[in-house]
Design an enzyme around this catalytic site. Sequence first.
Site, PDB file in Angstrom:
ATOM      1  N   HIS A  63      97.754 -60.792 143.377  1.00 54.34           N
ATOM      2  CA  HIS A  63      97.602 -60.464 141.966  1.00 54.34           C
ATOM      3  C   HIS A  63      96.764 -59.242 141.631  1.00 54.34           C
ATOM      4  O   HIS A  63      96.800 -58.754 140.506  1.00 54.34           O
ATOM      5  CB  HIS A  63      97.005 -61.665 141.242  1.00 54.34           C
ATOM      6  CG  HIS A  63      97.687 -61.934 139.949  1.00 54.34           C
ATOM      7  ND1 HIS A  63      98.047 -60.933 139.079  1.00 54.34           N
ATOM      8  CD2 HIS A  63      98.100 -63.075 139.382  1.00 54.34           C
ATOM      9  CE1 HIS A  63      98.639 -61.464 138.031  1.00 54.34           C
ATOM     10  NE2 HIS A  63      98.690 -62.775 138.199  1.00 54.34           N
ATOM     11  N   TYR A  84      94.188 -71.973 127.777  1.00 55.78           N
ATOM     12  CA  TYR A  84      94.482 -70.562 127.971  1.00 55.78           C
ATOM     13  C   TYR A  84      95.978 -70.295 127.978  1.00 55.78           C
ATOM     14  O   TYR A  84      96.740 -71.032 128.588  1.00 55.78           O
ATOM     15  CB  TYR A  84      93.887 -70.115 129.309  1.00 55.78           C
ATOM     16  CG  TYR A  84      94.410 -68.782 129.696  1.00 55.78           C
ATOM     17  CD1 TYR A  84      93.844 -67.633 129.198  1.00 55.78           C
ATOM     18  CD2 TYR A  84      95.526 -68.671 130.494  1.00 55.78           C
ATOM     19  CE1 TYR A  84      94.364 -66.407 129.497  1.00 55.78           C
ATOM     20  CE2 TYR A  84      96.059 -67.452 130.795  1.00 55.78           C
ATOM     21  CZ  TYR A  84      95.468 -66.314 130.290  1.00 55.78           C
ATOM     22  OH  TYR A  84      96.008 -65.101 130.574  1.00 55.78           O
ATOM     23  N   SER A 117      98.243 -66.438 127.935  1.00 53.94           N
ATOM     24  CA  SER A 117      98.030 -65.004 127.802  1.00 53.94           C
ATOM     25  C   SER A 117      99.284 -64.292 127.363  1.00 53.94           C
ATOM     26  O   SER A 117     100.380 -64.778 127.561  1.00 53.94           O
ATOM     27  CB  SER A 117      97.572 -64.428 129.136  1.00 53.94           C
ATOM     28  OG  SER A 117      97.677 -63.044 129.120  1.00 53.94           O
ATOM     29  N   THR A 169      96.373 -57.802 130.027  1.00 53.73           N
ATOM     30  CA  THR A 169      96.713 -59.012 129.293  1.00 53.73           C
ATOM     31  C   THR A 169      95.672 -59.253 128.223  1.00 53.73           C
ATOM     32  O   THR A 169      94.575 -58.721 128.271  1.00 53.73           O
ATOM     33  CB  THR A 169      96.726 -60.246 130.216  1.00 53.73           C
ATOM     34  OG1 THR A 169      95.417 -60.445 130.745  1.00 53.73           O
ATOM     35  CG2 THR A 169      97.721 -60.083 131.350  1.00 53.73           C
TER      36      THR A 169
END
Length: 667
Positions: A381, A495, A497, A508
């Site tokens: 990532h 959460y 995004s 993001t």
Amino acid sequence: MGTLVARLRLGPRPPPLWMPSGGCGRRLLGAEAGAGAEAGRQYLQRSIVPTLHYQASLPRLPIPKLEDTMKRYLSAQRPLLDDSQFRRTEQLCRTFESGLGKELHERLLAQDKQNKHTSYISGPWFDMYLSARDSIVLNFNPFVSFNPDPKPDYNDQLTRATNLTVSAMRFMKTLRAGLLEPEVFHLNPAKSNTDAFKRIIRLVPSSLAWYGAYMVNAYPLDMSQYFRLFNSTRLPKPGRDELFTAEKEKHLLVLRNGNFYIFDILDQDGNILKAAEVHAHLKYILSDKSPTPEFPLAYLPTENRDTWAGLRQELLNNGNKEVLGKVDSAVFCLCLDDFPIKDLAHLSHTMLHGDGVNRWFDKSFNLIIAKDGNSAINFEHSWGDGVAVLRVFNDMFKDSTQTPAITPQAQPAPVDSSQAVQKLNFRLNDTLKAGITKAKEKFDSTMKTLTVDSIQFQRGGKGFLKKHKLSPDAVAQLSFQMAFLQQYGQTVATYESCSTAAFKHGRTETVRPASVFTKKCSEAFVRAPSQKSTEQLKEMISQCSKYHNQLTKEAAMGQGFDRHLFALRYLAASEGHKLPELYLDPAYGQINHNILSTSTLTSPAVNIGGFAPVVPDGFGVGYGVHDNWIGCNVSSYPARDVREFLQCVNKALGAIFDVLEGKPVRS
């Protein structure tokens, strides 16, 4: 702009980002229309608009006003705090806004003006990823799995591996030649996604091209991360990792049974190897009887990053510089597994973490193909968000299923693969063997703690909800709030995004789905449904949907609060300030301890996606709202019960659908 948004998860750890490919036109040349037309198989398409045509004129990511950030932060805190906690947090916000926060904000604005080539969040965000010391497995790398090839016999492992590999290489060649369609979100495709418009816009200078697209309601997206898709890896270093890319290298890395193989997938002229030769080399690897090594090297990238950095240095010192260089610089990592997939839970476990032997998690992405052709991408990532990953994913699926490189009846080329394919051998000393053994023990014990399960709610989906003028995503998020309240009796930090890729070097922004509206609505459904009429409950659902849409639109425009507060905190730390009291508030810690971490994506290419929870007592909720059904793929550690949560989600969706159909809610 609201529909431009892609949702995902975030916690104290960075999240995966899912984003639709934007509906860019995909044009296949006549020469590329069938398998075997080798000359035409170098490129996916030949866009008349250069790939990076809009990049220079993308608008810059705005820094929100400090007072707006404080208001949004307090709105998100309200459903999570009691009155006295909220008053304290409110006071801390006032102090921050008029004191150190104001000074930091002004310095952030000044810094941003001096760095117009990028966004205010890009540097700190890279730093956050690369400085994280936790294992990247479960904590960072997500997966997204392909739907099966619609033609059943094309799901043979060797056939599918060849086709997906060739399609990935065609994507790479098209990207590097500047022939890949730019990533554009079209709000009015009849005007903007046409050859006529493209012929005009390609003549507009790059410095102005974005404005031309904007005039016809099209939004070009940032593509600055795409170059890291291929020939890239994350290198472990003490304290902070580094990203490495070697675009000139021509070889593919293949893992099978923990053994490492490479072969040149590009020839000396940079052309993709003939599909029949790729076929032959992969067949040769699949027929190799080599057992799994006694000390499988692939366990090392699953370690704590500092531990792995030390062991990597030991590898280099022990004469492995050349072979490690081959691993790091390969175009990508193809993982061939020797077993079929049993069910969706097995698919999730296999593609998310596997057994630790047959992945190289540091590569920009691993293309994993099981014995029965089930396939997925697991991606590292730190180099970027999912915009690039989902684009290559969608294009690989489309190309490999519509214009496959080989057929199941195809014969491999009569080449000597034993000469072309090189098996990599690593020199291991006692320190390295002990490091691998310890990494395996940690990996095995951690993976045993993860549970993954899924449901499909079949009563309806996008079509039904839009008919009722509701946001499908808002309804899915409301069902998670209701489910958690039903199961645990509280509202917790949640959460979701959205991408800010509509801006230069955007990353993001966070949507906070737990609101005063969802809390009130959830309590009405869960605790006292009979006290409200069906119409009242319907109105409450509608309020949740409207507010969720507002939050989503604000986030897409860079007008959330999470990234702004993160950047101010990062700036304070980098300047050596004492951490402002706002960040020491237990409420700040609580809202960033995301117990419900959620991510959605839908695409004709996607079967299922998933990721681990971002906190030990959380859920990792992957979901998709399809035309006629809603799917949910959820993970947890032992602190939470996935099956019960999914039963509660199913019940919550049933109650919402009952109300929308005018039926009384069953308690």
